[in-house]
Write a protein that holds these residues in place. Structure first.
Motif, PDB file in Angstrom:
ATOM      1  N   GLN A   1       0.822  -1.210   0.000  1.00 45.96           N
ATOM      2  CA  GLN A   1       0.000   0.000   0.000  1.00 45.96           C
ATOM      3  C   GLN A   1       0.853   1.256   0.000  1.00 45.96           C
ATOM      4  O   GLN A   1       0.553   2.230  -0.708  1.00 45.96           O
ATOM      5  N   VAL A   2       1.934   1.268   0.783  1.00 48.76           N
ATOM      6  CA  VAL A   2       2.813   2.442   0.835  1.00 48.76           C
ATOM      7  C   VAL A   2       3.468   2.688  -0.521  1.00 48.76           C
ATOM      8  O   VAL A   2       3.514   3.821  -1.016  1.00 48.76           O
ATOM      9  N   ILE A   3       3.975   1.624  -1.155  1.00 44.00           N
ATOM     10  CA  ILE A   3       4.604   1.759  -2.475  1.00 44.00           C
ATOM     11  C   ILE A   3       3.595   2.294  -3.489  1.00 44.00           C
ATOM     12  O   ILE A   3       3.881   3.214  -4.256  1.00 44.00           O
ATOM     13  N   SER A   4       2.392   1.714  -3.474  1.00 41.46           N
ATOM     14  CA  SER A   4       1.349   2.148  -4.404  1.00 41.46           C
ATOM     15  C   SER A   4       0.962   3.598  -4.161  1.00 41.46           C
ATOM     16  O   SER A   4       0.811   4.383  -5.109  1.00 41.46           O
ATOM     17  N   ASP A   5       0.809   3.986  -2.894  1.00 43.02           N
ATOM     18  CA  ASP A   5       0.441   5.368  -2.566  1.00 43.02           C
ATOM     19  C   ASP A   5       1.523   6.346  -3.002  1.00 43.02           C
ATOM     20  O   ASP A   5       1.224   7.434  -3.516  1.00 43.02           O
ATOM     21  N   ASP A   6       2.788   5.996  -2.778  1.00 42.04           N
ATOM     22  CA  ASP A   6       3.898   6.865  -3.203  1.00 42.04           C
ATOM     23  C   ASP A   6       3.842   7.111  -4.709  1.00 42.04           C
ATOM     24  O   ASP A   6       3.906   8.254  -5.176  1.00 42.04           O
ATOM     25  N   LEU A   7       3.737   6.022  -5.470  1.00 39.52           N
ATOM     26  CA  LEU A   7       3.799   6.130  -6.930  1.00 39.52           C
ATOM     27  C   LEU A   7       2.564   6.820  -7.497  1.00 39.52           C
ATOM     28  O   LEU A   7       2.663   7.683  -8.378  1.00 39.52           O
ATOM     29  N   ALA A   8       1.388   6.460  -6.992  1.00 43.02           N
ATOM     30  CA  ALA A   8       0.166   7.100  -7.479  1.00 43.02           C
ATOM     31  C   ALA A   8       0.132   8.569  -7.074  1.00 43.02           C
ATOM     32  O   ALA A   8      -0.320   9.428  -7.838  1.00 43.02           O
ATOM     33  N   GLY A   9       0.640   8.865  -5.873  1.00 43.07           N
ATOM     34  CA  GLY A   9       0.578  10.226  -5.360  1.00 43.07           C
ATOM     35  C   GLY A   9       1.391  11.227  -6.158  1.00 43.07           C
ATOM     36  O   GLY A   9       1.049  12.411  -6.205  1.00 43.07           O
ATOM     37  N   CYS A  10       2.472  10.771  -6.791  1.00 44.29           N
ATOM     38  CA  CYS A  10       3.297  11.700  -7.561  1.00 44.29           C
ATOM     39  C   CYS A  10       2.669  12.037  -8.904  1.00 44.29           C
ATOM     40  O   CYS A  10       3.129  12.952  -9.608  1.00 44.29           O
ATOM     41  N   GLY A  11       1.627  11.295  -9.291  1.00 42.68           N
ATOM     42  CA  GLY A  11       0.917  11.577 -10.521  1.00 42.68           C
ATOM     43  C   GLY A  11       1.550  11.034 -11.780  1.00 42.68           C
ATOM     44  O   GLY A  11       1.027  11.241 -12.875  1.00 42.68           O
ATOM     45  N   LEU A  12       2.667  10.310 -11.647  1.00 47.34           N
ATOM     46  CA  LEU A  12       3.402   9.821 -12.811  1.00 47.34           C
ATOM     47  C   LEU A  12       3.206   8.334 -13.049  1.00 47.34           C
ATOM     48  O   LEU A  12       3.674   7.797 -14.047  1.00 47.34           O
ATOM     49  N   PHE A  13       2.529   7.653 -12.116  1.00 50.49           N
ATOM     50  CA  PHE A  13       2.273   6.221 -12.228  1.00 50.49           C
ATOM     51  C   PHE A  13       0.791   5.954 -11.977  1.00 50.49           C
ATOM     52  O   PHE A  13       0.126   6.683 -11.237  1.00 50.49           O
ATOM     53  N   LYS A  14       0.286   4.871 -12.579  1.00 46.80           N
ATOM     54  CA  LYS A  14      -1.093   4.446 -12.380  1.00 46.80           C
ATOM     55  C   LYS A  14      -1.105   2.976 -11.981  1.00 46.80           C
ATOM     56  O   LYS A  14      -0.973   2.090 -12.833  1.00 46.80           O
ATOM     57  N   PRO A  15      -1.206   2.667 -10.681  1.00 41.98           N
ATOM     58  CA  PRO A  15      -1.277   1.268 -10.264  1.00 41.98           C
ATOM     59  C   PRO A  15      -2.493   0.581 -10.867  1.00 41.98           C
ATOM     60  O   PRO A  15      -3.591   1.141 -10.888  1.00 41.98           O
ATOM     61  N   VAL A  16      -2.287  -0.646 -11.370  1.00 42.17           N
ATOM     62  CA  VAL A  16      -3.371  -1.412 -11.990  1.00 42.17           C
ATOM     63  C   VAL A  16      -3.370  -2.826 -11.416  1.00 42.17           C
ATOM     64  O   VAL A  16      -2.354  -3.310 -10.918  1.00 42.17           O
ATOM     65  N   GLY A  17      -4.512  -3.486 -11.502  1.00 44.00           N
ATOM     66  CA  GLY A  17      -4.582  -4.891 -11.127  1.00 44.00           C
ATOM     67  C   GLY A  17      -4.798  -5.107  -9.639  1.00 44.00           C
ATOM     68  O   GLY A  17      -4.958  -4.176  -8.844  1.00 44.00           O
ATOM     69  N   ASP A  18      -4.770  -6.375  -9.264  1.00 43.90           N
ATOM     70  CA  ASP A  18      -5.034  -6.824  -7.903  1.00 43.90           C
ATOM     71  C   ASP A  18      -3.820  -6.564  -7.018  1.00 43.90           C
ATOM     72  O   ASP A  18      -2.711  -7.020  -7.324  1.00 43.90           O
ATOM     73  N   GLN A  19      -4.021  -5.846  -5.909  1.00 45.15           N
ATOM     74  CA  GLN A  19      -2.931  -5.581  -4.969  1.00 45.15           C
ATOM     75  C   GLN A  19      -3.058  -6.401  -3.696  1.00 45.15           C
ATOM     76  O   GLN A  19      -2.333  -6.152  -2.737  1.00 45.15           O
ATOM     77  N   SER A  20      -3.937  -7.386  -3.690  1.00 47.46           N
ATOM     78  CA  SER A  20      -4.164  -8.169  -2.472  1.00 47.46           C
ATOM     79  C   SER A  20      -3.636  -9.597  -2.554  1.00 47.46           C
ATOM     80  O   SER A  20      -3.543 -10.278  -1.540  1.00 47.46           O
ATOM     81  N   THR A  21      -3.273 -10.044  -3.773  1.00 46.99           N
ATOM     82  CA  THR A  21      -2.833 -11.428  -3.947  1.00 46.99           C
ATOM     83  C   THR A  21      -1.346 -11.480  -4.263  1.00 46.99           C
ATOM     84  O   THR A  21      -0.886 -10.860  -5.223  1.00 46.99           O
ATOM     85  N   PRO A  22      -0.559 -12.224  -3.484  1.00 46.44           N
ATOM     86  CA  PRO A  22       0.889 -12.326  -3.757  1.00 46.44           C
ATOM     87  C   PRO A  22       1.158 -13.108  -5.039  1.00 46.44           C
ATOM     88  O   PRO A  22       0.353 -13.943  -5.464  1.00 46.44           O
ATOM     89  N   VAL A  23       2.314 -12.848  -5.670  1.00 42.34           N
ATOM     90  CA  VAL A  23       2.789 -13.629  -6.809  1.00 42.34           C
ATOM     91  C   VAL A  23       4.258 -13.940  -6.576  1.00 42.34           C
ATOM     92  O   VAL A  23       4.932 -13.307  -5.770  1.00 42.34           O
ATOM     93  N   ASP A  24       4.746 -14.940  -7.299  1.00 45.92           N
ATOM     94  CA  ASP A  24       6.169 -15.251  -7.246  1.00 45.92           C
ATOM     95  C   ASP A  24       6.910 -14.178  -8.039  1.00 45.92           C
ATOM     96  O   ASP A  24       6.730 -14.066  -9.250  1.00 45.92           O
ATOM     97  N   PRO A  25       7.736 -13.340  -7.384  1.00 47.24           N
ATOM     98  CA  PRO A  25       8.396 -12.255  -8.103  1.00 47.24           C
ATOM     99  C   PRO A  25       9.403 -12.733  -9.140  1.00 47.24           C
ATOM    100  O   PRO A  25       9.791 -11.973 -10.031  1.00 47.24           O
TER     101      PRO A  25
END
Length: 456
Positions: free
Chosen positions: A80-104
């Motif tokens: 949530q913090v990473i998403s808020d930082d990036l969305a807050g600067c106005g230069l990124f648009k988070p998309v997709g599910d942020q609640s389910t983990p994936v293998d990075p």
């Protein structure tokens, strides 16, 4: 868009030695896992340090980025913090599910392409309580190339800072410019009625978290300013009914007076190398600009115009100072050499100009302009050309740049009407292009923001 093959190339933090970031966070590279076709050359624009997307392009079309969950508990909070930082600067648009983990290490690029994502920031967290380990990978979804792979180990209480650092890495890898999320804001916390407010020096993370008071509210405090390399703040205090500039040590809480002057000292700013502070000192009905050396250094007078010379601020290279002076009849902006002398006026618009601050990039000077329409905050080139107004209001003041010079924070106040009962004082921020204006969260009333350098 940079392709990083060693998982750590180009990442820098002041104090980074042997893979350890000052502040108890240990960083180590993860092996690059290129997922493109075997033996295929990297795509155009993928050499280290080369950005495929510019900040100007991202302002027009924010970068779609997928940020799946870093795991339960702290992992989800970090997401949530990473998403808020990036969305807050106005230069990124988070998309997709942020609640389910994936293998990075083995992402499903087809899935993220279907979501319209251009990048994927995936991670995992492990450990709890006293220690947490975070493994993070950044992927170019369109090419299947890994842009960054890093593991961070720190105390459990440092998880929020790791999240800000990861957001900074994403910002830098995608845009070719350093981020500014791992920073703090010093400000003046305000409470009580407008006619009799209590003011306290306060500090918080740039997203409003970890806010705390530094002074108790016994005396009026104003204009905090960060030291460029040390955990110190210069500010003005009316302690003992004698207004003067003080130095505050954030580690010990110790305060000391900067300079001994017969008049009032105010409006401090550190020199870029941190060796001295430039400030204003009253003299009769006017004021002059002085420098005061730290560590026992003496003072040196820079102006003697017989006018009110105030609000000095160094250029990033330390060679010049911009300041406000009414030597021409009304407050205007002037630039002089850092040693004093050679002052030349740079503001020629209608109204009065105050509170200049030089961008860390060296390309702009922000200012407050007061005219018949009220207050406004704008920017101009150091020679006075290209003036642009970014925001206006009943009172907007105290501009301060983030470390990469792309965003301004400031104070906005409302009148409260005839009774003043609805008066408010809050912090806001705006991109230097004049977009993405938004409120900065504080627990109560706030003014006089100062943006810190990146944390060491």
């Amino acid at each position: 868009m940079s392709i990083i093959t060693d998982g750590n190339q180009g990442l820098s933090r002041r104090g980074l030695i042997g893979g350890t970031i000052a502040g108890g966070i240990v960083m180590s590279p993860l092996a690059a896992l290129a997922q493109g076709a075997p033996g295929a050359p990297p795509p155009a624009g993928s050499q280290p340090g080369e950005a495929e997307i510019t900040v100007d392009q991202a302002r027009t079309a924010p970068i779609p980025i997928a940020i799946p969950s870093f795991g339960p508990g702290i992992g989800q909070q970090m997401t949530q913090v990473i998403s808020d930082d990036l969305a807050g600067c106005g230069l990124f648009k988070p998309v997709g599910d942020q609640s389910t983990p994936v293998d990075p290490g083995t992402p499903n690029f087809d899935l993220y392409k279907s979501l319209g994502a251009h990048a994927l920031a995936a991670g995992t967290t492990s450990g709890s309580g006293s220690s947490v380990r975070v493994e993070f990978r950044l992927w170019n979804v369109l090419t299947g190339q890994q842009l960054q792979g890093t593991a961070y180990t720190a105390s459990g209480g440092n998880w929020r800072r790791i999240a800000h650092i990861i957001a900074d890495v994403i910002y830098e890898r995608m845009l070719g410019d350093k981020g500014y999320f791992d920073t703090r804001i010093a400000y003046v916390a305000r409470s009580g009625p407008r006619s009799h407010q209590t003011t306290r020096l306060a500090i918080m993370d740039q997203d409003g978290a970890n806010s705390r008071y530094l002074t108790g509210g016994e005396w009026l405090v104003l204009t905090p300013r960060f030291h460029p390399t040390r955990d110190e703040i210069a500010f003005m205090s009316y302690a003992n009914d004698r207004p003067r500039v003080y130095l505050y040590d954030l580690g010990s809480g110790r305060q000391q007076i900067l300079g001994e002057f017969a008049g009032i000292s105010f409006a401090p700013r550190f020199a870029p190398d941190g060796s001295s502070v430039v400030m204003s000192v009253t003299r009769g009905g006017g004021s002059d600009i002085y420098t005061v050396g730290l560590g026992g250094g003496g003072s040196h007078q820079l102006t003697n115009s017989g006018a009110i010379d105030t609000s000095p601020c160094y250029s990033p290279d330390g060679s010049q100072i911009v300041f406000t002076s009414d030597r021409g009849g009304s407050p205007q902006l002037y630039v002089m050499s850092a040693g004093g002398g050679g002052a030349r006026r740079i503001s020629y618009g209608s109204g009065q100009y105050e509170s200049p601050v030089w961008s860390p990039r060296g390309d702009l000077i922000a200012f407050v302009r007061i005219g018949s329409g009220g207050f406004s905050i704008g920017v101009m080139a150091p020679d006075g050309t290209g003036e642009r107004i970014l925001t206006q209001g009943f009172t907007v003041e105290s501009p301060t740049f983030c470390p990469n010079g792309r965003v301004l924070a400031y104070c906005r106040q409302t009148s409260g009407g005839a009774s003043g009962a609805g008066f408010s004082s809050s912090l806001g921020q705006i991109d230097i292009a004049g977009f993405n204006e938004r409120v900065m969260h504080t627990a109560g009333g706030a003014s006089d923001p100062a943006w810190s350098p990146l944390k060491g």
